[in-house]
Enzyme design. Structure first.
Site, PDB file in Angstrom:
ATOM      1  N   SER A 151       0.834  -1.205   0.000  1.00 14.61           N
ATOM      2  CA  SER A 151       0.000   0.000   0.000  1.00 14.61           C
ATOM      3  C   SER A 151       0.871   1.259   0.000  1.00 14.61           C
ATOM      4  O   SER A 151       1.676   1.455  -0.921  1.00 14.61           O
ATOM      5  CB  SER A 151      -0.958  -0.043   1.194  1.00 14.61           C
ATOM      6  OG  SER A 151      -1.958   0.930   1.074  1.00 14.61           O
ATOM      7  N   ASP A 243     -10.287  -4.264  -4.282  1.00 13.40           N
ATOM      8  CA  ASP A 243      -9.410  -3.227  -3.740  1.00 13.40           C
ATOM      9  C   ASP A 243      -9.532  -1.983  -4.598  1.00 13.40           C
ATOM     10  O   ASP A 243      -9.380  -2.048  -5.829  1.00 13.40           O
ATOM     11  CB  ASP A 243      -7.959  -3.729  -3.725  1.00 13.40           C
ATOM     12  CG  ASP A 243      -6.976  -2.726  -3.141  1.00 13.40           C
ATOM     13  OD1 ASP A 243      -7.413  -1.680  -2.631  1.00 13.40           O
ATOM     14  OD2 ASP A 243      -5.764  -2.989  -3.201  1.00 13.40           O
ATOM     15  N   HIS A 273      -8.172  -5.060  -0.046  1.00 15.97           N
ATOM     16  CA  HIS A 273      -6.973  -4.343   0.348  1.00 15.97           C
ATOM     17  C   HIS A 273      -6.562  -4.750   1.766  1.00 15.97           C
ATOM     18  O   HIS A 273      -7.394  -4.848   2.666  1.00 15.97           O
ATOM     19  CB  HIS A 273      -7.216  -2.831   0.303  1.00 15.97           C
ATOM     20  CG  HIS A 273      -5.974  -2.018   0.451  1.00 15.97           C
ATOM     21  ND1 HIS A 273      -5.110  -1.797  -0.597  1.00 15.97           N
ATOM     22  CD2 HIS A 273      -5.431  -1.379   1.517  1.00 15.97           C
ATOM     23  CE1 HIS A 273      -4.108  -1.053  -0.177  1.00 15.97           C
ATOM     24  NE2 HIS A 273      -4.262  -0.796   1.111  1.00 15.97           N
TER      25      HIS A 273
END
Length: 302
Positions: A151, A243, A273
């Site tokens: 991320s 996601d 995610h």
């Protein structure tokens, strides 16, 4: 279809109490909720011969190793540049170190809003320099050096990889797990997948918190696609079906390929995610972590 194991993840359900209205109180709640979910979501700590907290040039880091003279994988945790820590990726880092034959050095970079861009970027670069200078003293092989993250950590990792290329000190490999790539949050996946722990509004807040000066969000040090990508190291990119960052990760994979960079892009179906660190509750988390380890082992160990 969304994997039913996703609903077992406490972090996805964590919501601040309604009586918290101050943004800093909400942030503190979310930071603590992520830490508190660690044991249930990520499982027990895998024992390794070496697990040591180190001062990496003034930046806190944690070294994981199962043998001496191992290649080094610098890992940068996710959390929207605002939360997450060495602890929240501890189990994943242990598993990667155990299965890859690499040493893993996890970076505890400074978080926003207390420390905005470029603080986190500077911290990761400091750790890279530290490994190059004193790696032999740590019992690792700094001549074989990879970087990765999930991320926001994926964004930091690929920016550092590009800057290392520009400094003529290229890294050998990069691993990007559902990386945050586009500060404009323009991808269609934001509209398609809805909110499975992440949505456009929360990502806009994350980008604006990390890089409050809007002019910086168009620069290569914040927006990876604004850079010349030729010459970046071979790359593994992992994305997730449910996601909001799915499409920008895929777009980055395509852009790297167009620039001549060898890329493996794997999309994990049915997951959202943040799935990859939740080793205790999501089967695909173990699969993805082992894929990272296999990729590192194949490229860096001999």
């Amino acid at each position: 279809m969304l994997n039913p194991q996703i609903t077992a993840a406490a972090w996805l359900r964590a919501q601040p109490p309604a009586d918290l209205s101050d943004p800093y109180e909400i942030l503190a709640f979310m930071r603590q909720a992520m830490e508190d979910s660690n044991e249930a979501e990520c499982g027990p700590a895998l024992p390794l011969p070496v697990v040591a907290d180190v001062d990496a040039g003034g930046v806190p880091a944690r070294l994981y190793a199962s043998r001496v003279d191992a290649p080094v994988f610098i890992y940068v945790h996710g959390g929207g540049w605002c939360y997450g820590s060495i602890e929240t990726v501890d189990r994943a880092c242990r598993r990667i170190a155990d299965r890859s034959g690499c040493a893993v050095l996890s970076v505890g970079y400074r978080l926003a809003p207390e420390h905005v861009f470029p603080a986190a970027l500077e911290d990761v670069e400091t750790v890279v320099s530290y490994v190059r200078k004193v790696g032999a003293e740590l019992g690792v092989d700094p001549s074989r050096l990879a970087i990765g993250g999930d991320s926001a950590g994926g964004q930091l990792a690929t920016v550092v990889a590009r800057r290392q290329r520009d400094a003529a000190t290229p890294l050998d490999l990069q691993v990007l797990i559902y990386p945050a790539i586009d500060p404009m949050t323009a991808s269609e996946s934001y509209d398609e997948v809805g909110s499975y722990g992440l949505d456009r509004a929360s990502m806009k807040v994350a980008w604006e918190t990390y890089a409050p000066d809007p002019t910086t969000r168009f620069t290569p040090d914040v927006a990876p696609l604004a850079a010349d990508l030729a010459g970046l190291p071979p790359t593994l990119i992992i994305t997730a079906q449910y996601d909001a960052l799915r499409d920008e990760g895929a777009d980055y994979a395509d852009a790297l390929l167009a620039a001549g960079v060898p890329v493996v892009h794997t999309r994990y179906m049915g997951v959202n995610h943040g799935f990859a660190r939740k080793l205790a509750v999501i089967d695909d988390a173990r699969v993805a972590t082992d894929q990272v380890a296999s990729y590192l082992r194949a490229a860096l160990t001999f």
